[in-house]
Design an enzyme around this catalytic site. Structure first.
Site, PDB file in Angstrom:
ATOM      1  N   GLU A  44      -3.880  65.445 -47.868  1.00  0.00           N
ATOM      2  CA  GLU A  44      -2.814  66.344 -48.336  1.00  0.00           C
ATOM      3  C   GLU A  44      -3.173  67.799 -48.049  1.00  0.00           C
ATOM      4  O   GLU A  44      -2.337  68.573 -47.575  1.00  0.00           O
ATOM      5  CB  GLU A  44      -2.590  66.152 -49.838  1.00  0.00           C
ATOM      6  CG  GLU A  44      -2.014  64.800 -50.226  1.00  0.00           C
ATOM      7  CD  GLU A  44      -2.029  64.596 -51.731  1.00  0.00           C
ATOM      8  OE1 GLU A  44      -2.397  65.555 -52.455  1.00  0.00           O
ATOM      9  OE2 GLU A  44      -1.693  63.491 -52.188  1.00  0.00           O
ATOM     10  N   ASP A  48      -1.044  70.098 -45.321  1.00  0.00           N
ATOM     11  CA  ASP A  48      -0.355  71.322 -45.720  1.00  0.00           C
ATOM     12  C   ASP A  48      -0.541  72.414 -44.662  1.00  0.00           C
ATOM     13  O   ASP A  48       0.401  73.114 -44.293  1.00  0.00           O
ATOM     14  CB  ASP A  48      -0.896  71.781 -47.078  1.00  0.00           C
ATOM     15  CG  ASP A  48      -0.263  73.078 -47.548  1.00  0.00           C
ATOM     16  OD1 ASP A  48       0.970  73.128 -47.688  1.00  0.00           O
ATOM     17  OD2 ASP A  48      -0.999  74.057 -47.758  1.00  0.00           O
ATOM     18  N   GLU A 118       2.603  65.446 -46.835  1.00  0.00           N
ATOM     19  CA  GLU A 118       1.473  66.199 -46.279  1.00  0.00           C
ATOM     20  C   GLU A 118       0.372  65.252 -45.791  1.00  0.00           C
ATOM     21  O   GLU A 118      -0.221  65.469 -44.725  1.00  0.00           O
ATOM     22  CB  GLU A 118       0.920  67.155 -47.335  1.00  0.00           C
ATOM     23  CG  GLU A 118       1.902  68.222 -47.772  1.00  0.00           C
ATOM     24  CD  GLU A 118       1.456  68.971 -49.012  1.00  0.00           C
ATOM     25  OE1 GLU A 118       2.013  70.064 -49.270  1.00  0.00           O
ATOM     26  OE2 GLU A 118       0.562  68.470 -49.721  1.00  0.00           O
TER      27      GLU A 118
END
Length: 234
Positions: A44, A48, A118
């Site tokens: 994640e 991002d 993400e």
């Protein structure tokens, strides 16, 4: 829980070489804790940054305004809601591997699903590089942004073609001046590029004329001119 790799890949639109990595993308920390396996939190984090890069490059190449405007647009595209919407639209929520406690409160945790997007982005990048991940992002959150932008533009055009007609109608009603009608005077040009000429009438008397590529736009222009003429008489 049985993790259907083929179905998940089909919904993502990318075939993973490393099926274990794909499963990891969907492994929440609550599930990882209960089953003594790796979770998707680092994915994640990495995803991002990849999303921000891809969106930034896209906006830069398409020259959507100055730095301040680009920053605002980027924030809009990469925010939680678009990511969440993409996950739901693709039907990826059903593949999330969650712990027993997490499952009970899943409907209240939108952040979990936006973070899932993400993780998938990072997984695609690690498995196949920048080309497939750019395609995934462009086909999802960027495509949704472009569609929303077009819809907003259409609404703005629709609103602009009715504003002066509404204002003209309100002014006439407020001052009890009578009734409004519109008369099409002519239509010129080919079907794919017509020009309409329309007159705005008050109680049968022609006040003004307007031109446009549609009857609505011609009526709107005629209403604008008619309203201005009435106000000048005050």
């Amino acid at each position: 829980m049985i993790f259907d790799v083929s179905e998940c890949e089909n919904k993502i639109g990318y075939i993973f070489n490393d099926k274990t990595l794909l499963r990891k993308c969907f492994t929440h920390s609550s599930y990882a804790y209960e089953h003594k396996t790796d979770d998707n939190e680092l994915l994640e984090f990495f995803g991002d940054a990849i999303i921000e890069y891809v969106v930034t490059e896209y906006l830069f190449k398409n020259a959507y305004g100055d730095e301040g405007k680009l920053t605002a647009i980027r924030s809009e595209i990469v925010s939680k809601t678009p990511l969440l919407n993409s996950v739901r639209k693709l039907g990826l929520t059903e593949f999330a591997l969650l712990g027993n406690g997490q499952t009970k409160s899943i409907n209240d945790d939108d952040k979990l699903y936006s973070s899932l997007y993400e993780a998938v982005v990072a997984g695609i990048y690690l498995d196949g590089g920048i080309v497939p991940v750019k395609k995934f992002i462009k086909d999802t959150i960027i495509a949704d942004y472009e569609l929303n932008k077009k819809n907003k533009a259409r609404k703005a055009v629709k609103k602009s073609t009715s504003d002066f007609k509404s204002a003209f109608q309100e002014y006439v009603q407020k001052n009890k001046l009578g009734s409004i009608t519109y008369e099409t005077l002519s239509k010129k040009g080919p079907d794919h590029m017509p020009e309409f000429r329309v007159a705005a009438l008050l109680n049968g008397t022609r006040l003004a004329e307007g031109k446009g590529s549609s009857k609505k736009s011609a009526e709107n222009q005629a209403a604008e001119k008619a309203l201005a003429k009435l106000k000048n008489r005050e």
